[in-house]
Structures are given as structure tokens and as C-alpha cells.
Design an enzyme around this catalytic site. Structure first.
Site, short mmCIF file in Angstrom:
data_model
loop_
_atom_site.label_atom_id
_atom_site.label_comp_id
_atom_site.label_asym_id
_atom_site.label_seq_id
_atom_site.Cartn_x
_atom_site.Cartn_y
_atom_site.Cartn_z
N SER A 20 -3.28 15.80 5.54
CA SER A 20 -4.45 14.96 5.78
C SER A 20 -5.51 15.07 4.67
O SER A 20 -6.13 14.06 4.33
CB SER A 20 -5.05 15.21 7.16
N GLN A 40 11.37 -3.35 -5.41
CA GLN A 40 11.75 -2.02 -4.90
C GLN A 40 10.52 -1.22 -4.53
O GLN A 40 10.48 -0.52 -3.53
CB GLN A 40 12.52 -1.26 -5.98
N ARG A 43 8.72 -1.81 -1.20
CA ARG A 43 9.44 -1.39 0.00
C ARG A 43 8.79 -0.17 0.65
O ARG A 43 9.01 0.11 1.82
CB ARG A 43 10.90 -1.10 -0.32
N ARG A 45 5.67 0.15 1.34
CA ARG A 45 4.67 -0.35 2.28
C ARG A 45 3.57 0.67 2.58
O ARG A 45 3.15 0.83 3.73
CB ARG A 45 5.35 -0.80 3.58
N GLU A 51 -1.34 -8.59 -6.47
CA GLU A 51 -0.43 -8.99 -7.54
C GLU A 51 -0.86 -10.32 -8.15
O GLU A 51 -1.36 -11.20 -7.45
CB GLU A 51 1.00 -9.13 -6.98
N SER A 53 -0.59 -13.96 -9.27
CA SER A 53 0.10 -15.02 -8.54
C SER A 53 0.47 -16.16 -9.47
O SER A 53 -0.37 -16.69 -10.19
CB SER A 53 -0.80 -15.57 -7.42
N ARG A 150 11.26 8.14 -5.88
CA ARG A 150 11.54 7.40 -7.11
C ARG A 150 11.78 8.26 -8.33
O ARG A 150 12.22 7.76 -9.36
CB ARG A 150 10.42 6.39 -7.37
#
Length: 169
Positions: A20, A40, A43, A45, A51, A53, A150
Site C-alpha cells: 500500500s 500488449q 492489457r 489495465r 493516447e 488519436s 514484461r
């Protein structure tokens, strides 16, 4: 307190998964990557992102081409991985094919824009190798989780490179 005391506490918290306090630290990154890597990344989230556009901006003529030493056959024992690297001449042919198709896709995109087609429609045939940009904001605890996944040796090389840069930062 001393830096040593802080270091000892941080090590203790991490080791015992008391996360925490790390959720109070928020980081924001400006990232630029090929769309296939961005897909990727999201994902997870676990962050807020904003981003660029293609509905509002004309997409730049900038595409990802893998280095010759990264062009490999499909792995025979890993559905998500690469196997044997292509010989130099074949890798060059593959790179040339990528460049040709990306140039063609971008030329078509620009032609549609010049015809007056809405940007949101003109962008539809642009490839996943097109670069996108975003501001990515996440707390330190979630960043640790993203890096754990990753940076793993089985993660796709291209996203691993981004994770290595963030780890360095």
C-alpha cells in the site's frame, strides 16, 4: 531517519508484500511505441492513459522495422515465441517487405486524407507497426507488477526493451 533506515523499511515492505505505501507514488511516462506493443501494454489495465488519436491528428509516417537479428521463425514449442533466426539475406528480404508494405499503407492513408476522407476512416488500414504515443500514469506498486511480467525472458523482445528502459529510469 537515515537513508539506511528507509532502505531497510522499503526492503521489508517489498519482501513481505506490504504494497500500500507504493500505491501512493504515482509516475507518469510519455511513451512512443508501435501499436502492436501498445496493445500488449494496455492489457495490464492498471493505469491511466491518454493516447494520441488518429481521429484528431494526422498519423506520422513512422513505422517499426525489427532489426535483422530479431527476425526469426515461429518457435516450434512456444506458440507465443520466436525460434531460429533467419539468415541475413532472408532477414533483409523480410525487412524490405515490411518497408514496402508500410510505405504503400501510408501512401494510401495520405491519398484518402487528400481526398477529404475523415481521419477516423482514413486510418483504418494503417498497420500495427505504426508508432503511437501516450502518457501513461500508474502507481509504483502496479509498475512493479508490469515490470515483473514484461522483463521476463519469455516476454516479447520488443516490449521487454521498453520495460528495461522504464526499469533504468
Amino acid at each position: 531517519k537515515t537513508v539506511r533506515d528507509d532502505t531497510t523499511l522499503i526492503d521489508y515492505l517489498l519482501r513481505n508484500q506490504h504494497t500500500s505505501p507504493f500505491e501512493q507514488v504515482v509516475l507518469t511516462f510519455h511513451c512512443k511505441m508501435p501499436i502492436f506493443i501498445a496493445r500488449q501494454w494496455v492489457r495490464h489495465r492498471t493505469a491511466r492513459l491518454n493516447e494520441i488519436s488518429g481521429r484528431y491528428s494526422v498519423m506520422e509516417d513512422e513505422f517499426y522495422i525489427p532489426d535483422a537479428q530479431d527476425i526469426a521463425r515461429q518457435s516450434t514449442n512456444n506458440k507465443q515465441g520466436r525460434g531460429e533466426i533467419f539468415p541475413t539475406q532472408e532477414a533483409q528480404q523480410i525487412q524490405d517487405q515490411f518497408v514496402l508494405e508500410q510505405k504503400n499503407a501510408n501512401a494510401s492513408y495520405e491519398k484518402l486524407l487528400n481526398m477529404g476522407l475523415a481521419r477516423e476512416l482514413a486510418r483504418m488500414n494503417l498497420p500495427l507497426s505504426l508508432y503511437t504515443q501516450w502518457y501513461w500514469q500508474m502507481d509504483l506498486n502496479k509498475l512493479f507488477h508490469l515490470l515483473k511480467l514484461r522483463l521476463h525472458k519469455r516476454a516479447q523482445r520488443e516490449i521487454r526493451v521498453y520495460a528495461q528502459v522504464i526499469l533504468y529510469i
